[in-house]
Enzyme design. Structure first.
Site, short mmCIF file in Angstrom:
data_model
loop_
_atom_site.label_atom_id
_atom_site.label_comp_id
_atom_site.label_asym_id
_atom_site.label_seq_id
_atom_site.Cartn_x
_atom_site.Cartn_y
_atom_site.Cartn_z
N TYR B 101 -8.07 12.70 8.48
CA TYR B 101 -7.40 12.23 7.26
C TYR B 101 -6.66 10.93 7.59
O TYR B 101 -6.00 10.83 8.62
CB TYR B 101 -6.40 13.29 6.78
CG TYR B 101 -5.54 12.84 5.63
CD1 TYR B 101 -5.89 13.13 4.32
CD2 TYR B 101 -4.37 12.12 5.85
CE1 TYR B 101 -5.12 12.72 3.25
CE2 TYR B 101 -3.58 11.68 4.78
CZ TYR B 101 -3.96 11.99 3.50
OH TYR B 101 -3.19 11.57 2.44
N GLU B 191 -6.10 6.35 0.11
CA GLU B 191 -6.35 7.54 0.92
C GLU B 191 -7.83 7.64 1.25
O GLU B 191 -8.68 7.46 0.38
CB GLU B 191 -5.92 8.77 0.11
CG GLU B 191 -6.08 10.09 0.85
CD GLU B 191 -5.67 11.27 -0.02
OE1 GLU B 191 -4.56 11.77 0.16
OE2 GLU B 191 -6.46 11.68 -0.88
#
Lengths: 291, 380
Positions: B101, B191
């Site tokens: 991530y 993101e």
């Protein structure tokens, strides 16, 4: 005593020539605030409201010895105005402007901090020490010098609470609207230590809303560092998730951001939170032993 | 403003952040063409501004060419959380050797931009932050450094995501480009979840999410065409164009308030006394009478309205401006429900005088106003 500003504070107004800037400068002058000049690039040399206008904060501070600037300039020009203020020699910048891009606020905050200038706002109503000095847009008539410090993320909500404190005879030491944006120059935790030290302040009201964890951090600061009582109010119990409720910073991102979650955490840390605005005063009175 | 995955990836490609060779399409036929060009298997991903699109059937792996058309048609017919699916991303099914991530966002707490990383990729990052906070990596970046972030500075962070130095260098390169993109486009969040090492050990952004700061849209005309009108409420947009902030809710008592915090507190108070607010409406500071007229029009568009509470605590807003706006509204339109007005603060006397002789209900406090509006408008 009071915090940050008093009757000796000298103030310049960035954007004094605009509609809101001139209206509220006149209101501040009427209150007795010592406005010593204004700043509007390109209008240096003129006179507005009987005060000299300068092209930059630096010139204004050099000529007047001002220690605080209040800023009404439009959002597009806010960053330039804040950068101008940072290097001018003032100690406190109050940014009223709404709609400042977050990265502009961040960059200006970094520069202001590097020069030892405290920023209040942006997107805030300013601050007032009742009876001495008003640097902001709040209606003067509702304030009265007294015992309670107020810190709030919302403008008009602060007025509600102040009105109640005044009507109850408690009065206020200093009231500060810190602003409704995600990134603000002064948070609850930056200002609580000043109230803790201030001899006039006996209790502090913090007025928060959905979004972020600042109120919870404030409650934690209270529990770990403070002797004076702190009570809270939290707007947005009925706010739907994921919606920006007017203020750029007022948005429920995750479960932690909701009013209910924050109220529970604050109360667990010893900061009682009023469910109605009209209950704030009774919480303060209980803490102060007034009935 | 939220960007779709395909829109964010287009921006990624402009700045050289590696992405899969995926293609955005609007029809099942285009999906078939894209799948042929990319080679099977492919993943079809619905492009909607809603979380949980996978659970809603909006993401499908397809291995056979003949299945592309029916699957694409099915996804394009979906409505996910009230949003119609109008575009699909056709992506080659990537081999994933490792996934992590990575994001960059504004951290309200530290007042800095911050990279967030987690070596356990493809996860709910908020959940991980709670259950295993030690797994969350942070790297703070000052606003003025975003444009000039040094590769070497973020290398230690990158090495914690991918221990292989070559892959870590690719991650660091992506971070430098992300920081610049973040600043250039006034993002509040970018993101990549997941960021992967593919079958050839290359680091690529398999997914992309991006949010742009609404306050900065005045200097990003180039992003305005990317706005998804499906996910915008027309009344909210109309309100914004007139300097108001409006959000419809499901109650019956219309609210007109100055200031966002007070507007929320007004809704909360109505609820507390047994009513149900129909909307959030902040007429903003320095309200001109025109804004009040526009606010009335918005509130009255809702047929469920049974009463209107106007709660003004004047600061930068002047009560006489509001009163003038109320009078103009009553001249210009039929208001078929009771109105309760509470005016306090700047130019309060002038405002009250203007409203003398009208049939409007008045209140001295917010609670009194909320009670009166709820009594007249009925409990929800």
């Amino acid at each position: 005593m009071s915090i940050l500003i008093n009757k000796n504070t000298k103030v310049i107004v960035q954007g004094i020539t605009g509609r809101d800037g001139s209206f509220h400068s006149q209101q501040m002058i009427d209150y007795g605030t010592n406005i010593v000049g204004g700043v509007t690039p390109g209008k240096g040399g003129q006179t507005v409201l009987g005060r000299p206008i300068f092209n930059s904060c630096k010139e204004a501070v050099a000529a007047t010895g001002a220690d605080v600037s209040i800023m009404y300039v439009p959002a597009k020009f806010a960053k330039a105005a804040m950068i101008d203020a940072a290097t001018s020699g003032i100690k406190l910048l109050v940014a009223i402007t709404e709609g400042v891009p977050t990265l502009d606020a961040l960059e200006a905050y970094e520069l202001l901090t590097a020069h030892g200038v405290r920023l209040i706002g942006p997107n805030c109503p300013g601050l007032i020490t009742p009876g001495e000095c008003k640097i902001g847009i709040m209606p003067a008539s509702i304030h009265k010098a007294g015992r309670v410090g107020v810190i709030s993320r919302s403008g008009t909500l602060t007025y509600e609470i102040v009105n109640e404190l005044t009507n109850a005879g408690l009065g206020e030491s200093t009231c500060i609207g810190i602003g409704g944006d995600p990134v603000i120059g002064s948070k609850f935790t930056d200002l609580l230590p000043l109230f803790e030290k201030d001899s006039q302040t006996e209790a502090i009201v913090i007025c928060g809303e959905i979004g972020g964890q600042d109120e919870v951090e404030a409650a934690r600061y209270y529990k770990e560092h403070m002797t004076k009582p702190v009570v809270g109010f939290m707007a947005g119990l009925t706010a739907p998730p994921g919606k920006r409720m007017g203020h750029a910073g007022a948005i429920v991102g995750g479960e932690d951001d909701t009013a209910a979650s924050k109220i529970a955490k604050m109360e667990a840390l010893g900061v009682p939170v009023a469910r109605l605005i009209s209950d704030v005063v009774s919480l303060v009175e209980r803490k102060l032993g007034v009935s | 403003m939220k960007l779709h995955e395909y829109q964010a990836k287009a921006l990624f490609r402009e700045v050289g952040i590696p992405c899969p060779a995926d293609r955005a399409v609007s029809t099942a036929a285009e999906a078939v063409e894209a799948a042929k060009a990319l080679g099977l298997p492919v993943v079809l991903k619905a492009q909607v501004h809603a979380g949980g699109r996978g659970k809603a059937g909006g993401v499908k792996l397809v291995s056979k060419l003949e299945d592309i058309k029916p699957t694409a048609e099915k996804i394009l017919s979906l409505t996910i959380k009230d949003l119609p699916v109008r575009k699909l991303l056709v992506a080659p099914a990537a081999e994933i050797k490792k996934e992590v991530y990575l994001s960059i966002l504004i951290d309200r707490g530290t007042r800095k931009a911050v990279f967030i990383g987690c070596a356990e990729g493809g996860v709910e990052i908020e959940e991980t932050a709670k259950t295993n906070p030690g797994a969350i990596l942070r790297y703070e970046v000052a606003a003025k450094e975003l444009q000039t972030l040094q590769h070497a500075k973020v290398m230690p962070f990158a090495l914690k995501l991918f221990s292989n130095p070559k892959q870590a260098a690719e991650v660091a390169d992506i971070m430098v480009k992300l920081a610049k993109l973040f600043a250039d486009k006034d993002a509040s969040l970018i993101e990549i979840n997941p960021l992967i090492a593919d079958g050839h050990d290359k680091i690529i952004a398999l997914d992309a999410k991006m949010i742009v700061d609404d306050n900065a849209m005045f200097r990003h005309a180039e992003l305005e065409p990317l706005r998804d009108m499906d996910s915008e409420n027309q009344d909210e947009l109309d309100a914004k164009a007139q300097g108001l902030s409006f959000i419809p809710l499901d109650g019956t008592i219309g609210c007109m308030v100055n200031g966002a915090g007070l507007a929320m507190a007004t809704m909360d108070t109505i609820k507390h006394v047994g009513g149900n607010p129909a909307n959030f409406l902040d007429v903003g500071g320095s309200s001109s009478p025109d804004k009040v007229v526009a606010a009335f029009r918005l509130i009255l568009k809702n047929p469920k309205i049974t009463a209107i509470l106007i709660n003004i605590f004047g600061g930068i807003t002047r009560c006489d401006d509001i009163a003038k706006g109320i009078l103009q509204s009553l001249e210009q339109m039929n208001v078929p429900v009771p109105i309760i007005v509470r005016l306090v603060g700047t130019n309060e006397e002038q405002g009250r005088k203007l409203l003398e002789g009208t049939k409007l209900g008045t209140a001295k406090s917010l609670v009194e106003g909320a009670r009166k509006a709820t009594e007249l408008g009925g409990r929800a």
